[in-house]
Design an enzyme around this catalytic site. Structure first.
Site, PDB file in Angstrom:
ATOM      1  N   THR A  44      -9.502  -0.677  96.055  1.00  0.00           N
ATOM      2  CA  THR A  44      -9.165  -2.068  95.731  1.00  0.00           C
ATOM      3  C   THR A  44     -10.422  -2.923  95.674  1.00  0.00           C
ATOM      4  OG1 THR A  44      -6.999  -1.825  96.780  1.00  0.00           O
ATOM      5  CG2 THR A  44      -7.802  -4.068  96.429  1.00  0.00           C
ATOM      6  N   HIS A  47     -11.951  -2.566  92.322  1.00  0.00           N
ATOM      7  CA  HIS A  47     -11.254  -3.391  91.328  1.00  0.00           C
ATOM      8  C   HIS A  47     -11.680  -4.848  91.436  1.00  0.00           C
ATOM      9  CE1 HIS A  47      -8.422  -0.596  89.439  1.00  0.00           C
ATOM     10  NE2 HIS A  47      -8.258  -0.025  90.617  1.00  0.00           N
ATOM     11  N   GLY A 264      -1.405   4.968  92.704  1.00  0.00           N
ATOM     12  CA  GLY A 264      -2.700   4.578  92.166  1.00  0.00           C
ATOM     13  C   GLY A 264      -2.626   3.262  91.410  1.00  0.00           C
ATOM     14  N   LEU A 265      -3.549   2.362  91.690  1.00  0.00           N
ATOM     15  CA  LEU A 265      -3.567   1.030  91.080  1.00  0.00           C
ATOM     16  C   LEU A 265      -4.298   1.089  89.737  1.00  0.00           C
ATOM     17  CD1 LEU A 265      -2.719  -1.921  91.626  1.00  0.00           C
ATOM     18  CD2 LEU A 265      -5.008  -2.281  92.580  1.00  0.00           C
TER      19      LEU A 265
END
Length: 345
Positions: A44, A47, A264-265
């Protein structure tokens, strides 16, 4: 004595960290101030660093996988002892709405995550609601507390996936999160546990962590899964990377009547195709899961305290806060690194 200013790694703009001297957070009556010991970096954070997530919150002090010691308490948090080693549930909701009452805090209209939406723990101090603290047992090194948050995410994912004893599991991706999925799948008695991971180092990590089958050649994955599951496909397929192509693959490798866990992002505008005809006739389930919260955190702490997860390799690579830019570059680009923690000194 607590200073009035602190060192912090401020993400000033996508791709640009600045080490700044900023005010120490002021706490409300129901909050505590934590002196940060360790803070982990995770996907994260990548991202956020790249501007794919929370870009509207910059400048921001990231950092949501942390541990430390309580050094100041608000007037309504006097039952928290100074010096207590803690980590924290980072998901802060209103506490009153439909979603908060059901421990689905991420769906609360006012939800904010520490280190993602509001300033976090890549700093010497971070403020936390007292009700969100999770105590670290004295027998557990404080740096291990910085791994409670990622473990809690997998604890919740296991619950959401309804994984049962003796079910087959395919994990797409053997990075840090995929490795934790592997470890907890084994802990609940799943078998066989298959990991698909083309990176040689991470494939070896999966083997060391107890995977029954590791597939490094993507062209061999479908045949291997069929062979290991009597031709059916996996009971549960977990996408732990965040790539649309892997989500599409998950639906091809799950058995009729099985489930796909979306973990999964992806990028916000990413799309993946599936065949509704096959999903309907095959009664295939799809379940999303992303973060641990509430009791997930406390259960993760219990698992760590009783050595139910192997975490030594998650704490091998440590950088000081002053080298945050170098640490993030290594985390983004060096696939030999499994996990990075920042030590506050």
């Amino acid at each position: 004595m607590i200073p009035t200013t602190m060192r912090a790694a401020v993400l000033a703009a996508p791709g640009r960290f600045e080490l700044r001297q900023v005010p120490v957070p002021e706490i409300a009556d129901d909050e505590v101030l934590v002196r940060v010991s360790r803070c982990g970096l995770c996907g994260t954070d990548i991202h956020i660093f790249k501007g794919h997530y929370s870009a509207d919150r910059l400048p921001l002090i990231p950092g949501h996988e942390f541990s430390g010691h309580v050094v100041r308490t608000g007037a309504a948090a006097r039952d928290v002892a100074l010096g207590t080693a803690v980590t924290a549930d980072i998901n802060v909701g209103c506490g009153r709405c439909f979603y908060c009452r059901k421990n689905e805090v991420l769906n609360c209209p006012t939800m904010a995550q520490i280190g993602i939406h509001v300033d976090g723990a890549l700093a010497e101090y971070v403020k936390v609601p007292a009700s969100h603290l999770v105590a670290i047992p004295r027998s557990t090194p404080v740096e291990m507390g910085a791994l409670v948050e990622p473990v809690s995410c997998i604890v919740r994912a296991v619950k959401k996936s309804r994984l049962r004893l003796g079910e087959s599991v395919l994990i797409l991706g053997g990075g840090p999160i995929g490795n934790l999925h592997l470890q907890l799948a084994r802990a609940v008695g799943a078998a066989p546990v298959i990991v698909s991971e083309p990176n040689p180092g991470r494939a070896d990590w999966a083997r060391r962590s107890g995977a029954d089958i590791v597939v490094s050649d993507p062209s061999q994955l479908a045949a291997t899964v069929r062979e290991a599951t009597e031709g059916r496909g996996a009971d549960l397929v977990i996408e732990s990377v965040g790539l649309p192509v892997l989500y599409e693959q998950a639906f091809e490798l799950v058995r009729p009547g099985g489930r796909v866990l979306a973990f999964g992002l992806t990028d916000a505008d990413a799309q993946a195709r599936y065949h509704p005809f096959k999903v309907v006739l095959g009664e295939i389930g799809l379940q999303g899961s992303v973060a641990g919260m509430g009791d997930d955190m406390r259960e993760a702490m219990t698992l760590i305290a009783h050595d139910r997860v192997r975490l030594a390799e998650f704490a091998e690579t440590v950088y000081p806060l002053a080298r945050i830019a170098e640490a993030m570059d290594a985390f983004v680009n060096d696939r030999r690194i499994n996990k990075i923690q920042i030590d506050m000194g």
